[in-house]
Design a protein around this motif. Sequence first.
Motif, short mmCIF file in Angstrom:
data_model
loop_
_atom_site.label_atom_id
_atom_site.label_comp_id
_atom_site.label_asym_id
_atom_site.label_seq_id
_atom_site.Cartn_x
_atom_site.Cartn_y
_atom_site.Cartn_z
N PHE A 178 11.97 7.57 -7.17
CA PHE A 178 12.97 6.53 -6.99
C PHE A 178 12.63 5.65 -5.80
CE2 PHE A 178 16.65 5.07 -4.57
CZ PHE A 178 17.25 4.23 -5.50
N PHE A 179 12.10 6.25 -4.74
CA PHE A 179 11.80 5.48 -3.53
C PHE A 179 10.66 4.49 -3.77
CE2 PHE A 179 13.93 9.26 -2.01
CZ PHE A 179 14.87 8.72 -1.16
N ASP A 180 9.71 4.86 -4.64
CA ASP A 180 8.67 3.90 -5.03
C ASP A 180 9.31 2.69 -5.70
OD1 ASP A 180 6.51 5.51 -4.20
OD2 ASP A 180 6.61 6.64 -6.06
N TYR A 181 10.14 2.97 -6.68
CA TYR A 181 10.82 1.91 -7.42
C TYR A 181 11.69 1.06 -6.48
CZ TYR A 181 14.75 -0.03 -10.04
OH TYR A 181 15.73 -0.86 -10.53
N PHE A 182 12.48 1.74 -5.65
CA PHE A 182 13.41 1.02 -4.77
C PHE A 182 12.65 0.20 -3.73
CE2 PHE A 182 17.03 0.70 -1.77
CZ PHE A 182 17.97 0.24 -2.66
N TYR A 183 11.53 0.73 -3.28
CA TYR A 183 10.69 -0.01 -2.34
C TYR A 183 10.24 -1.33 -2.94
CZ TYR A 183 6.43 -1.38 0.09
OH TYR A 183 5.46 -2.09 0.73
N THR B 270 9.70 -6.87 -2.00
CA THR B 270 9.99 -8.24 -2.45
C THR B 270 10.54 -9.11 -1.33
OG1 THR B 270 12.16 -7.48 -3.26
CG2 THR B 270 10.38 -7.62 -4.85
N ASN B 271 10.76 -8.55 -0.17
CA ASN B 271 11.18 -9.34 0.98
C ASN B 271 10.10 -9.39 2.06
OD1 ASN B 271 14.23 -10.24 0.86
ND2 ASN B 271 14.12 -8.24 -0.13
N ASP C 94 21.30 10.04 3.63
CA ASP C 94 20.82 10.16 5.01
C ASP C 94 19.42 9.57 5.19
OD1 ASP C 94 23.12 11.47 5.71
OD2 ASP C 94 22.29 13.45 5.24
N HIS C 95 18.95 8.89 4.17
CA HIS C 95 17.59 8.38 4.18
C HIS C 95 17.45 7.22 5.16
CE1 HIS C 95 13.88 6.59 2.62
NE2 HIS C 95 13.63 7.79 2.17
N THR C 96 16.31 7.13 5.83
CA THR C 96 16.14 6.06 6.83
C THR C 96 16.14 4.67 6.20
OG1 THR C 96 13.75 6.35 6.64
CG2 THR C 96 14.86 7.52 8.41
N PHE C 97 15.89 4.59 4.90
CA PHE C 97 15.87 3.30 4.21
C PHE C 97 17.26 2.92 3.71
CE2 PHE C 97 13.95 0.86 0.40
CZ PHE C 97 14.09 -0.33 1.08
N THR C 98 18.11 3.90 3.47
CA THR C 98 19.41 3.62 2.86
C THR C 98 20.59 4.15 3.66
OG1 THR C 98 19.30 5.68 1.59
CG2 THR C 98 18.40 3.71 0.55
N SER C 99 20.31 4.81 4.77
CA SER C 99 21.35 5.51 5.51
C SER C 99 22.40 4.58 6.09
CB SER C 99 20.73 6.32 6.65
OG SER C 99 21.73 6.86 7.47
N PHE C 100 23.65 5.01 5.99
CA PHE C 100 24.74 4.27 6.61
C PHE C 100 25.05 4.82 8.01
CE2 PHE C 100 24.71 2.32 2.84
CZ PHE C 100 25.32 2.94 1.77
N SER C 101 24.69 6.08 8.23
CA SER C 101 24.99 6.67 9.53
C SER C 101 24.20 5.98 10.64
CB SER C 101 24.68 8.16 9.51
OG SER C 101 23.30 8.36 9.23
N SER C 102 23.04 5.40 10.30
CA SER C 102 22.23 4.74 11.31
C SER C 102 22.59 3.27 11.48
CB SER C 102 20.75 4.85 10.94
OG SER C 102 20.49 4.16 9.74
N VAL C 103 23.49 2.76 10.63
CA VAL C 103 23.88 1.36 10.70
C VAL C 103 24.93 1.18 11.80
CG1 VAL C 103 24.97 -0.55 9.49
CG2 VAL C 103 23.35 0.92 8.30
N ARG C 104 24.65 0.29 12.73
CA ARG C 104 25.55 0.09 13.86
C ARG C 104 26.43 -1.13 13.65
NH1 ARG C 104 23.53 2.53 18.79
NH2 ARG C 104 21.55 3.57 18.41
N GLY D 92 0.80 -1.22 0.00
CA GLY D 92 0.00 0.00 0.00
C GLY D 92 0.84 1.27 0.00
N GLU D 93 2.09 1.13 0.37
CA GLU D 93 2.97 2.30 0.50
C GLU D 93 3.12 3.11 -0.77
OE1 GLU D 93 4.21 -0.49 3.79
OE2 GLU D 93 3.43 -0.61 1.76
#
Length: 677
Positions: free
Chosen positions: A430-435, A441-442, A389-399, A365-366
Amino acid sequence: MSILFLAYYLNNSKYSSESINHRLQNVEKYYELKNHTEICYDSHLSQPTGIAVWYKKHENVVFPFSQRSNRLVVSSYLPFGITEVCHVNRSNIGSCLTKLDRRLWEDYELLTLMHPALCLLSIDTKTNELRLVNDGLGLAKVFEYEFEGGYIWSNKISAALIFAQSVPPLSRQGLGIESVTGYYWDTHTPYENVKKLKRGSFIKINPAEGSIYRKQLDCFQKWIIEGTTKLPIEGLERFFKELQMFGDFLPIPAGLSGGRDSRVAVAALLKYIGAENVQLRTSYPPELELILAKQLIEALDFPVNWRSTSRKLASAPNTDLTDRILSWIKLYEMFPAQNGANNPGFTSWFDGLVCQNISLGGEGGETAKVLYYTKRQMRTKPFREHLKDHTFTSFSSVRFVHAEHKKLVHSIIESHIRDAGYYGMPEYRFFDYFYFVQRYTNAPITTYSPYGITPFSTPEYFTFGIQQSQEDKFTYKLYNSLIETLQPLWKDIPFYDQLQHQVDRKMVIMDLGEPSRIWNTNGYSTFMDLLNCEKTLHDYYDINQCLSVYDNRENLEQLDIIEKHNLNIWAYRIVLKGMFVSYNLGLKRFIDDNKDSCFQFQFQSLTKIELAVDWAELLKSNDISTDGLFHKPLPKGKLEIFYSDYNVYTFDVNSQSKTLDEQVEEFRTAIKEIRLF
């Protein structure tokens, strides 16, 4: 998951019918399929191709998951969209798979009319031609394992490895991507030589020619560039009509929360199925979900079956952490650990469908709304900078994850940015496509359960959603219009996202409570042991940093509730990685313990087969040891001798080209080369 399929194309005559059956019996043994009397089995096993399928048959299901005519056809999902492709109704549903298989191979473009997820396999019962199709988004999980003996396709990686009797090395790239993102991107899996099949794949194996034909249909060309003139509600209406054609799935359960996806899905369910045939539930926290769900129920002018359950109670584990994680891996293979770790363990991978046979999900639905970015961000920040910096792709938030794995994910994102440009998609789309190509798909509900249905996977819905203007997405125009059409009594009730910043913060926090936090459970010692002892984890995580964060329970309890939640997720993801190593070792042991057992008998003096030849004596008299050799007598004076996992020699008493002595010498040379290793 309630269906398991396996198809193969073998390139070596070593695989006798006994060997193939034995390998499939090992698959049954591993998944304990014989313990379930309600499981159906169908197959067409030949050389070099074959199909085997196990599925749970419910009395209320009219749709046949396997069907025979001149071909055995198998579907691993309910084939939504089938009425767009061929003339099918409830009275002739028994022949639908044969029709669908034929139509898709007559015209590849028809795949764009089918709803993901879909996987269709078929084999000609005379020529043994094998065909396979998966959906245009790749929601159906189909894995291809290329090994020394040929190719195996299955919706369970472990089943493919058991059939091949080999476990390939772990994939550093695949596991690295999972470390960063929580799941596997594109065709990557945890193993080398095992790939997730690309979306829109058509595969045909012609045994007579020894050829493999492959075609990938670019459904995005149709869906994204050409678009559709049909409205989303047309797809939703067809979806629920076809659902009733497939069987009597009543009552249908669905989750009702304050979110937009669940509200539209439930509104469609009530309109097309009827309130008396629906079982609604609300799980909370967040508390705001329960408040909004109550408002929605009270606004209706007809009775509806609804209940609410606190997630704090539902999430309390009652089994050992190790057992829960290993059960979760065996069941799902590809998904984040926290879901399974926070819930009781499974006693069998089919148990999820023992009582309830269908469930409605809101995944997909997104595309009708803004995906993970805000209007202000898009106006004030360059796209590529925002993406980092995106919450879906961000590396800064990866621990904790090593930099090399983050770089790999970054390179994949860059490749998809180029793909989006090729499709002519504006930056915000792009975010629609990448989603679609990654997160959707997961989605677990569409991955291993053919009864996990998603109405938003109709091509009309996600195509229309992607085509929307940025302003329409920000104002949720599609959601609002669907609610007004499907359930106008709900049109004035605010959505969760409209209220979440106006209420007390505690009402919107997804806090599962202490029972699920790893440092409050008996699984904490398992977690710390993995950090200290499992060397594989060092390849993906900064273990010293992990230990500095998790080794003090008192400090963890002092953290902000959001920080607790995030650290809890990371802890379970790390446990998943460590437990996967243990799972992999257990899988290897199972394969080794059950390898080729149907041939594990002593090479004895055979009953004389025609022409009075004693094969064992013949070999021994020529100083050829029979230790480790397995045989299969054939008619007309022939004998197959298996002398390695992938090698067979056929003696032929009646050969016109070689004498017995020449055959013995040829066999001696061949076996000598093998035994050197």
